[in-house]
Design an enzyme around this catalytic site. Structure first.
Site, mmCIF file in Angstrom:
data_model
loop_
_atom_site.group_PDB
_atom_site.id
_atom_site.type_symbol
_atom_site.label_atom_id
_atom_site.label_comp_id
_atom_site.label_asym_id
_atom_site.label_seq_id
_atom_site.Cartn_x
_atom_site.Cartn_y
_atom_site.Cartn_z
ATOM 1 N N SER A 164 0.833 -1.202 0.000
ATOM 2 C CA SER A 164 0.000 0.000 0.000
ATOM 3 C C SER A 164 0.873 1.260 0.000
ATOM 4 O O SER A 164 1.689 1.437 -0.911
ATOM 5 C CB SER A 164 -0.968 -0.043 1.190
ATOM 6 O OG SER A 164 -1.982 0.932 1.044
ATOM 7 N N ASP A 190 -9.088 -6.216 -4.470
ATOM 8 C CA ASP A 190 -8.726 -5.089 -3.607
ATOM 9 C C ASP A 190 -9.887 -4.100 -3.560
ATOM 10 O O ASP A 190 -10.277 -3.535 -4.584
ATOM 11 C CB ASP A 190 -7.471 -4.413 -4.145
ATOM 12 C CG ASP A 190 -6.900 -3.371 -3.183
ATOM 13 O OD1 ASP A 190 -7.681 -2.731 -2.456
ATOM 14 O OD2 ASP A 190 -5.678 -3.190 -3.165
ATOM 15 N N HIS A 250 -7.430 -6.030 0.135
ATOM 16 C CA HIS A 250 -6.275 -5.149 0.290
ATOM 17 C C HIS A 250 -5.376 -5.585 1.446
ATOM 18 O O HIS A 250 -4.171 -5.770 1.271
ATOM 19 C CB HIS A 250 -6.768 -3.714 0.503
ATOM 20 C CG HIS A 250 -5.682 -2.699 0.536
ATOM 21 N ND1 HIS A 250 -5.070 -2.216 -0.605
ATOM 22 C CD2 HIS A 250 -5.072 -2.060 1.580
ATOM 23 C CE1 HIS A 250 -4.141 -1.334 -0.270
ATOM 24 N NE2 HIS A 250 -4.120 -1.217 1.041
#
Length: 324
Positions: free
Chosen positions: A145, A252, A302
């Site tokens: 991320s 995600d 995610h």
């Protein structure tokens, strides 16, 4: 408690050399598969992990790498581990998160009220500490991320322009040979545009605005210039760079696939050779001057990517084998 057996875990190592301010977040954890003197610095690699959390989440920290390590230290990855001298996972100071449901930040907390480029500079200091104290020469960066975002900011110099030395071109402080980028944010204006109403509810859109403003300030004019798509990734800027593996999952729910796609375009423009999937003969990485970009699909949400760790461990093992 520090373990004396191997693999050995050394937690909460302070990497800041500031004498006037003790930061609880300028720390890193190290895992050593074997005594360090048994690993040849010239022929072994370090794995350096940078956690995510939108630059502000206090619940994501250096220990986010542990699920990956549990998989990596399994018998199936033993051959790759022979070439790994150590694994380090870095904490860095965070941006404000006053609305966090269980651990809201205070405006008086110096560890949780920083903006870019402080996060990236903390990471640079942590890596310089590893190079000085642990003799790290060759390394692979793994980022999830915003951790992926910051690794690209690091190698392209975004946020480090006025530093007296660089991790990317200086032969004594070498940059990574490879990056494994997981569910990263590479174009901040695009992220905000893709989460405007009516595409998503106003309350969700506000969350994205809040964490971007917290990390980069309210001036939207700077968002493009600090985005990794605006960085330079040529051999002059990042002399050690040989391989990037950029990964995204269709599942995600927080970062859209367009982020991966625009970063691939930016790297293609910088001369990286795009290979959608690595094949048996895809070891052109070893050719002198060759810079390869692999594009990979992951599975899961995610945060599941790091919470499970299996896919990351496989990628790390593969990249280690390809570089050695």
């Amino acid at each position: 408690m520090v373990s004396t057996a191997y693999p050995r875990h050394i937690p909460s190592i302070r990497y800041s050399d500031s004498s006037d301010f003790f930061s609880r977040l300028q720390t890193l954890d190290v895992w050593l598969p074997r005594p360090l003197e048994q690993s040849d610095p010239a022929n072994s690699l370090w794995i350096i992990y940078i956690h995510g959390g939108a630059w502000r989440d206090p619940l994501q920290d250096a220990k986010c790498v542990e699920p990956t390590l549990n998989r990596l230290f399994s018998e199936s990855n033993a051959s790759a581990l022979r070439h790994v001298a150590g694994i380090a996972s870095l904490n860095y100071r965070l941006s404000p998160y006053a609305s966090h449901p269980t651990d809201p930040s205070s405006r008086f907390d110096r560890d949780r009220n920083v903006q870019h480029p402080t996060h990236v500079r903390d990471i640079a200091r942590g890596i310089q500490y590893l190079q000085k104290e642990y003799g790290v020469k060759r390394w692979i960066g793994v980022g999830h991320s915003c951790g992926a975002t910051m690794l690209l900011q690091l190698v392209s110099g975004l946020g480090l322009e006025d530093e007296s030395s660089s991790l990317t071109g200086n032969t004594e402080q070498r940059g990574p040979e490879a990056l494994i980028l997981l569910e990263g944010i590479y174009n901040i204006p695009l992220l905000l545009r893709n989460h405007l109403p009516p595409t998503c509810p106003e309350n969700i859109s506000q969350i994205y605005r809040d964490f971007i403003v917290g990390a980069f300030g309210p001036d939207q004019a700077v968002y493009q210039s600090v985005s990794p798509v605006s960085g330079k990734y040529n051999t002059k800027q990042w002399s050690a760079g040989r391989l990037i593996v950029i990964c995204h999952s269709y599942e995600d729910e927080l970062v859209e696939r367009a982020q991966r796609d625009v970063m691939c375009v930016a790297l293609d423009r910088e001369g990286w050779s795009i290979v959608m999937e690595a094949g048996d003969d895809e070891d052109e990485v070893r050719a002198e001057g060759r810079r390869v970009l692999n594009v990979r699909d992951l599975k899961g949400g995610h945060d599941w990517i790091w919470e499970d760790g299996e896919q990351i461990a496989k990628l790390v093992a593969e990249v280690v084998q390809r570089l050695t």
